[in-house]
Design a protein around this motif. Sequence first.
Motif, PDB file in Angstrom:
ATOM      1  N   SER A 107      61.755  46.139  36.644  1.00  0.00           N
ATOM      2  CA  SER A 107      60.691  45.346  37.268  1.00  0.00           C
ATOM      3  C   SER A 107      60.195  44.233  36.367  1.00  0.00           C
ATOM      4  O   SER A 107      59.565  43.292  36.818  1.00  0.00           O
ATOM      5  N   ILE A 108      60.464  44.331  35.092  1.00  0.00           N
ATOM      6  CA  ILE A 108      59.874  43.372  34.145  1.00  0.00           C
ATOM      7  C   ILE A 108      60.954  42.629  33.377  1.00  0.00           C
ATOM      8  O   ILE A 108      60.768  41.492  32.946  1.00  0.00           O
TER       9      ILE A 108
ATOM     10  N   LEU B 156      65.685  37.378  35.612  1.00  0.00           N
ATOM     11  CA  LEU B 156      66.159  36.492  36.684  1.00  0.00           C
ATOM     12  C   LEU B 156      66.071  37.149  38.055  1.00  0.00           C
ATOM     13  O   LEU B 156      66.147  36.470  39.082  1.00  0.00           O
ATOM     14  N   THR B 157      65.975  38.455  38.082  1.00  0.00           N
ATOM     15  CA  THR B 157      65.879  39.186  39.349  1.00  0.00           C
ATOM     16  C   THR B 157      65.404  40.607  39.052  1.00  0.00           C
ATOM     17  O   THR B 157      65.638  41.126  37.965  1.00  0.00           O
ATOM     18  N   GLN B 158      64.762  41.215  40.035  1.00  0.00           N
ATOM     19  CA  GLN B 158      64.418  42.633  39.871  1.00  0.00           C
ATOM     20  C   GLN B 158      65.506  43.524  40.464  1.00  0.00           C
ATOM     21  O   GLN B 158      65.505  44.734  40.267  1.00  0.00           O
TER      22      GLN B 158
ATOM     23  N   GLY C  46      67.076  41.368  33.557  1.00  0.00           N
ATOM     24  CA  GLY C  46      66.661  41.690  34.918  1.00  0.00           C
ATOM     25  C   GLY C  46      66.114  43.114  34.957  1.00  0.00           C
ATOM     26  O   GLY C  46      65.692  43.630  33.923  1.00  0.00           O
ATOM     27  N   GLY C  47      66.251  43.732  36.073  1.00  0.00           N
ATOM     28  CA  GLY C  47      67.269  43.793  37.099  1.00  0.00           C
ATOM     29  C   GLY C  47      68.642  43.469  36.497  1.00  0.00           C
ATOM     30  O   GLY C  47      68.829  43.567  35.300  1.00  0.00           O
TER      31      GLY C  47
ATOM     32  N   THR D  71      54.168  48.872  34.407  1.00  0.00           N
ATOM     33  CA  THR D  71      55.638  48.843  34.443  1.00  0.00           C
ATOM     34  C   THR D  71      56.178  50.120  35.071  1.00  0.00           C
ATOM     35  O   THR D  71      56.289  51.155  34.402  1.00  0.00           O
ATOM     36  N   PRO D  72      56.548  50.103  36.375  1.00  0.00           N
ATOM     37  CA  PRO D  72      57.072  51.318  37.006  1.00  0.00           C
ATOM     38  C   PRO D  72      58.433  51.698  36.437  1.00  0.00           C
ATOM     39  O   PRO D  72      58.764  52.871  36.293  1.00  0.00           O
TER      40      PRO D  72
END
Length: 326
Positions: free
Chosen positions: A323-324, A19-21, A68-69, A318-319
């Motif tokens: 992020s994913i 829903l958010t990073q 998330g995040g 994928t850092p």
Amino acid sequence: MPVLVDRHGRRFPYLRLSLTQACNYRCSYCLPDGYAADGRPRFLSLEEIARLVRAFAALGMRKLRLTGGEPSLRKDLPAIIAAVSSTPGIERVALTTNGTHLPRHVRLWRDAGLTALNVSLDTLDAGRFHAITGHDRFAEVTQGVEDALALGFDAVKLNAVLLRDCNDDELPAWRDYLRDRDVTLRFIELMQTGDNLAYFQRHHLRADALEQQLVDDGWKLTTRAPDAGPAREYAHPDYRGRIGVIAPYSKDFCAGCNRLRVTATGDLRLCLFGDFGIPLRPLLQSDGDHDALVARIATQLGLKAAGHELHQGLTGITPHLASIGG
Ligand code: SAM
């Protein structure tokens, strides 16, 4: 009943939707310097999320995890839970959270239709919790777990990332914790991501010794449903709680893959460590694109690889997991 099946015969009844990073924690293995927005990211709106989930439900998706995040940073989280849990076909809606907002909001989420909860709790020691997450919030999080347990969720699980020399001596404390609590603790092996190589090399620990310890102490491996995913779960007659192990570096881990992911900006990710995303957002702008969206998801599944290449240190794009959607 439709169901998504890939060319390796794996079925996908499970979607993880970020829903958010953004995250309010600074976990040492994920976002040690905190979240820094890249430009002005616009995360999926409630309407876009509702369309996305309708399309996945039409393809046989039955379980949705919001992640998330930190998903609880979204003010519209109760409205999102209500929308996705009332989507025909969706039977289970779970949330993965760091737990800071549990004491104030968990009842609201439950009332909105949330059926299961995963809370990240890497340690039972308040000082270590502060050191790992960057926040002195152990008391709030553990209180939030107690609040959640009183609300009758289908499942309350705790995620603990196994960290060499940080929290790898806590099995006795966890056993005490689980004796009378109906909670499943999941030890997750630390995964290498694009940003954490040095940390990974210092703190990665295979779960084999921990599993052997469980077996020696009389814990028994349980049988799980065929689509239940790659976790191994142990139970013991003297304990209400269970202990699971998620070991992404173990042989055949990917054979049990049952999930797809969509990022907070609407990219379909076929693997946590894949090297491409498939943009779905252009097809989330109108109800009229439903059929095209369903077709895109079904076709793109054909690109899902048999397994990740983490053993070779290949972490894809994928850092970090924020992020994913971890
Ligand atoms: N903010 C939420 C939370 O803390 O649960 C959801 C997102 S977080 C990325 C999801 C889970 O991924 C957490 O349990 C976290 O500990 C785990 N995680 C993050 N980075 C990881 C890594 N490199 N290896 C293993 N687990 C990781």
